[in-house]
Design a protein around this motif. Structure first.
Motif, PDB file in Angstrom:
ATOM      1  N   PRO A 145       0.824  -0.990   0.072  1.00  0.00           N
ATOM      2  CA  PRO A 145      -0.150   0.328  -0.099  1.00  0.00           C
ATOM      3  C   PRO A 145       0.653   1.156  -0.259  1.00  0.00           C
ATOM      4  CG  PRO A 145      -0.120  -1.016   2.090  1.00  0.00           C
ATOM      5  CD  PRO A 145       0.300  -2.295   1.066  1.00  0.00           C
ATOM      6  N   ALA A 146       0.474   1.939  -0.691  1.00  0.00           N
ATOM      7  CA  ALA A 146       1.493   3.777  -0.542  1.00  0.00           C
ATOM      8  C   ALA A 146       1.157   4.333   0.885  1.00  0.00           C
ATOM      9  CB  ALA A 146       0.047   4.564  -2.259  1.00  0.00           C
ATOM     10  N   ASP A 147       0.602   4.115   1.437  1.00  0.00           N
ATOM     11  CA  ASP A 147       0.548   4.453   3.091  1.00  0.00           C
ATOM     12  C   ASP A 147       1.204   3.389   3.992  1.00  0.00           C
ATOM     13  OD1 ASP A 147      -1.105   2.623   3.031  1.00  0.00           O
ATOM     14  OD2 ASP A 147      -2.986   3.838   4.510  1.00  0.00           O
ATOM     15  N   LEU A 148       1.735   2.424   3.597  1.00  0.00           N
ATOM     16  CA  LEU A 148       2.877   1.543   4.273  1.00  0.00           C
ATOM     17  C   LEU A 148       2.982   1.760   5.462  1.00  0.00           C
ATOM     18  CD1 LEU A 148       3.290  -1.321   4.704  1.00  0.00           C
ATOM     19  CD2 LEU A 148       5.758  -1.092   3.135  1.00  0.00           C
ATOM     20  N   ASP A 149       3.115   1.689   5.941  1.00  0.00           N
ATOM     21  CA  ASP A 149       3.727   2.212   7.982  1.00  0.00           C
ATOM     22  C   ASP A 149       4.857   1.637   7.330  1.00  0.00           C
ATOM     23  OD1 ASP A 149       5.094   2.403  10.407  1.00  0.00           O
ATOM     24  OD2 ASP A 149       3.397   2.863  11.205  1.00  0.00           O
ATOM     25  N   VAL A 150       6.394   1.848   7.081  1.00  0.00           N
ATOM     26  CA  VAL A 150       7.735   1.448   6.819  1.00  0.00           C
ATOM     27  C   VAL A 150       8.478   1.210   8.628  1.00  0.00           C
ATOM     28  CG1 VAL A 150      10.151   1.472   5.661  1.00  0.00           C
ATOM     29  CG2 VAL A 150       7.700   2.353   4.784  1.00  0.00           C
ATOM     30  N   ALA A 151       8.059   1.656   8.608  1.00  0.00           N
ATOM     31  CA  ALA A 151       8.859   1.904  10.299  1.00  0.00           C
ATOM     32  C   ALA A 151       8.495   0.342  10.871  1.00  0.00           C
ATOM     33  CB  ALA A 151       8.870   2.246  10.713  1.00  0.00           C
ATOM     34  N   LEU A 152       7.138   0.523  11.049  1.00  0.00           N
ATOM     35  CA  LEU A 152       6.588  -0.377  11.575  1.00  0.00           C
ATOM     36  C   LEU A 152       7.084  -1.611  10.782  1.00  0.00           C
ATOM     37  CD1 LEU A 152       3.937  -2.200  13.760  1.00  0.00           C
ATOM     38  CD2 LEU A 152       3.029  -0.914  12.312  1.00  0.00           C
ATOM     39  N   HIS A 153       6.329  -1.840   9.530  1.00  0.00           N
ATOM     40  CA  HIS A 153       6.972  -2.903   8.619  1.00  0.00           C
ATOM     41  C   HIS A 153       8.335  -3.814   8.538  1.00  0.00           C
ATOM     42  CE1 HIS A 153       7.121  -5.176   5.113  1.00  0.00           C
ATOM     43  NE2 HIS A 153       8.246  -5.138   5.319  1.00  0.00           N
ATOM     44  N   ARG A 154       9.469  -2.395   9.268  1.00  0.00           N
ATOM     45  CA  ARG A 154      10.819  -2.874   9.284  1.00  0.00           C
ATOM     46  C   ARG A 154      11.080  -3.751  10.832  1.00  0.00           C
ATOM     47  NH1 ARG A 154      13.784   2.057   5.789  1.00  0.00           N
ATOM     48  NH2 ARG A 154      13.663   0.982   4.238  1.00  0.00           N
ATOM     49  N   GLN A 155      10.316  -2.865  11.812  1.00  0.00           N
ATOM     50  CA  GLN A 155      10.154  -4.385  13.404  1.00  0.00           C
ATOM     51  C   GLN A 155       9.788  -5.091  12.651  1.00  0.00           C
ATOM     52  OE1 GLN A 155       7.484  -1.701  15.456  1.00  0.00           O
ATOM     53  NE2 GLN A 155       8.969  -2.291  17.548  1.00  0.00           N
ATOM     54  N   ARG A 156       8.636  -5.207  12.118  1.00  0.00           N
ATOM     55  CA  ARG A 156       8.276  -6.672  11.924  1.00  0.00           C
ATOM     56  C   ARG A 156       8.947  -7.563  11.599  1.00  0.00           C
ATOM     57  NH1 ARG A 156       2.166  -5.107  10.822  1.00  0.00           N
ATOM     58  NH2 ARG A 156       1.112  -4.387  12.302  1.00  0.00           N
ATOM     59  N   VAL A 157      10.177  -7.016  10.120  1.00  0.00           N
ATOM     60  CA  VAL A 157      10.354  -8.574   9.891  1.00  0.00           C
ATOM     61  C   VAL A 157      11.911  -8.366  10.824  1.00  0.00           C
ATOM     62  CG1 VAL A 157      12.467  -8.309   7.919  1.00  0.00           C
ATOM     63  CG2 VAL A 157       9.856  -8.137   7.512  1.00  0.00           C
ATOM     64  N   ALA A 158      12.642  -7.523  11.242  1.00  0.00           N
ATOM     65  CA  ALA A 158      13.635  -7.898  12.213  1.00  0.00           C
ATOM     66  C   ALA A 158      13.504  -8.810  13.476  1.00  0.00           C
ATOM     67  CB  ALA A 158      14.402  -6.505  13.009  1.00  0.00           C
ATOM     68  N   ALA A 159      12.555  -8.724  13.616  1.00  0.00           N
ATOM     69  CA  ALA A 159      11.235  -9.933  14.571  1.00  0.00           C
ATOM     70  C   ALA A 159      12.079 -10.638  14.406  1.00  0.00           C
ATOM     71  CB  ALA A 159      10.133  -9.640  15.377  1.00  0.00           C
ATOM     72  N   ILE A 160      11.920 -11.690  12.845  1.00  0.00           N
ATOM     73  CA  ILE A 160      11.091 -12.482  12.662  1.00  0.00           C
ATOM     74  C   ILE A 160      12.336 -13.858  12.921  1.00  0.00           C
ATOM     75  CG2 ILE A 160      11.366 -14.027  10.340  1.00  0.00           C
ATOM     76  CD1 ILE A 160       9.574 -11.600   9.049  1.00  0.00           C
ATOM     77  N   GLU A 161      13.578 -13.443  12.779  1.00  0.00           N
ATOM     78  CA  GLU A 161      15.241 -14.074  12.879  1.00  0.00           C
ATOM     79  C   GLU A 161      15.245 -14.108  14.337  1.00  0.00           C
ATOM     80  OE1 GLU A 161      20.059 -14.602  11.610  1.00  0.00           O
ATOM     81  OE2 GLU A 161      18.978 -12.782  10.794  1.00  0.00           O
ATOM     82  N   PRO A 162      14.890 -13.191  14.792  1.00  0.00           N
ATOM     83  CA  PRO A 162      14.751 -13.934  16.443  1.00  0.00           C
ATOM     84  C   PRO A 162      14.097 -14.691  16.957  1.00  0.00           C
ATOM     85  CG  PRO A 162      15.756 -11.755  15.907  1.00  0.00           C
ATOM     86  CD  PRO A 162      14.926 -12.085  15.000  1.00  0.00           C
ATOM     87  N   ALA A 163      13.175 -15.114  15.893  1.00  0.00           N
ATOM     88  CA  ALA A 163      12.087 -15.781  16.545  1.00  0.00           C
ATOM     89  C   ALA A 163      12.431 -17.184  16.133  1.00  0.00           C
ATOM     90  CB  ALA A 163      10.028 -15.067  15.992  1.00  0.00           C
ATOM     91  N   ALA A 164      12.663 -17.014  14.657  1.00  0.00           N
ATOM     92  CA  ALA A 164      12.785 -18.869  14.189  1.00  0.00           C
ATOM     93  C   ALA A 164      14.265 -18.999  15.182  1.00  0.00           C
ATOM     94  CB  ALA A 164      12.574 -18.314  12.928  1.00  0.00           C
TER      95      ALA A 164
END
Length: 175
Positions: A145-164
């Protein structure tokens, strides 16, 4: 330890595209997540169980025995590498002129692998880690989406590797 290079991953992508369908692993990122869940889960899963899962539970009608052999060898090598050490192979794109990491396909593959391995119920702390991956997999970011919350998106992506890694560590103590 031999690792796959860009040419190897391009070959894998080509095979997935050529032989895949709506029920197959779609790309190298999803395959990476799939294999990561399989090799870091509660118990080993035999190749004759997980390999057909790449293609939606079926064996492709290979046009070339050499391509089949190379694909099996590369995927097996990658799985073995992931069992030793993994770093998620996320996709990269651009959003509003800035680089952006996409993890949805990797997470979807991870959940596919966990499902195939029939993971038992997790304790609450480990379920939270799996929820991080499930939340990302549930997002449909094929069209950002054009209004993607990039900071929140990056935060969520950054949490994936530690979760795995947390899930991998938990299952390692249970084996």
């Amino acid at each position: 330890m031999q690792t796959l290079n860009d040419t190897d991953f391009e070959f894998i992508e080509d095979i997935l595209l050529q032989y895949g369908d709506d029920h197959s692993v779609l790309n190298a990122s999803e395959l990476d997540g799939y294999l990561t869940a399989l090799v870091s889960g509660p118990a080993p899963v035999a190749i004759d169980e997980w390999f057909p899962g790449i293609f939606g539970g079926r064996q492709p009608e290979w046009e070339s025995a050499a391509d089949c052999q190379r694909f099996v060898e590369l995927v097996t090598l990658h799985a073995n590498n992931l069992a030793q050490r993994f770093s998620p192979r996320f996709e990269e794109t651009e959003h509003n002129g800035q680089p952006l990491t996409l993890a949805e396909e990797w997470c979807f593959g991870y959940l596919r692998g966990a499902g195939l391995a029939n993971w038992p119920a997790l304790p609450a702390a480990q379920q939270v880690a799996l929820d991080v991956i499930e939340t990302c997999a549930a997002q449909d970011n094929f069209e950002l989406p054009a209004d993607l919350d990039v900071a929140l998106h990056r935060q969520r992506v950054a949490a994936i590797e530690p979760a795995a890694r947390a899930l991998q560590g938990y299952w390692a103590t249970q084996r």
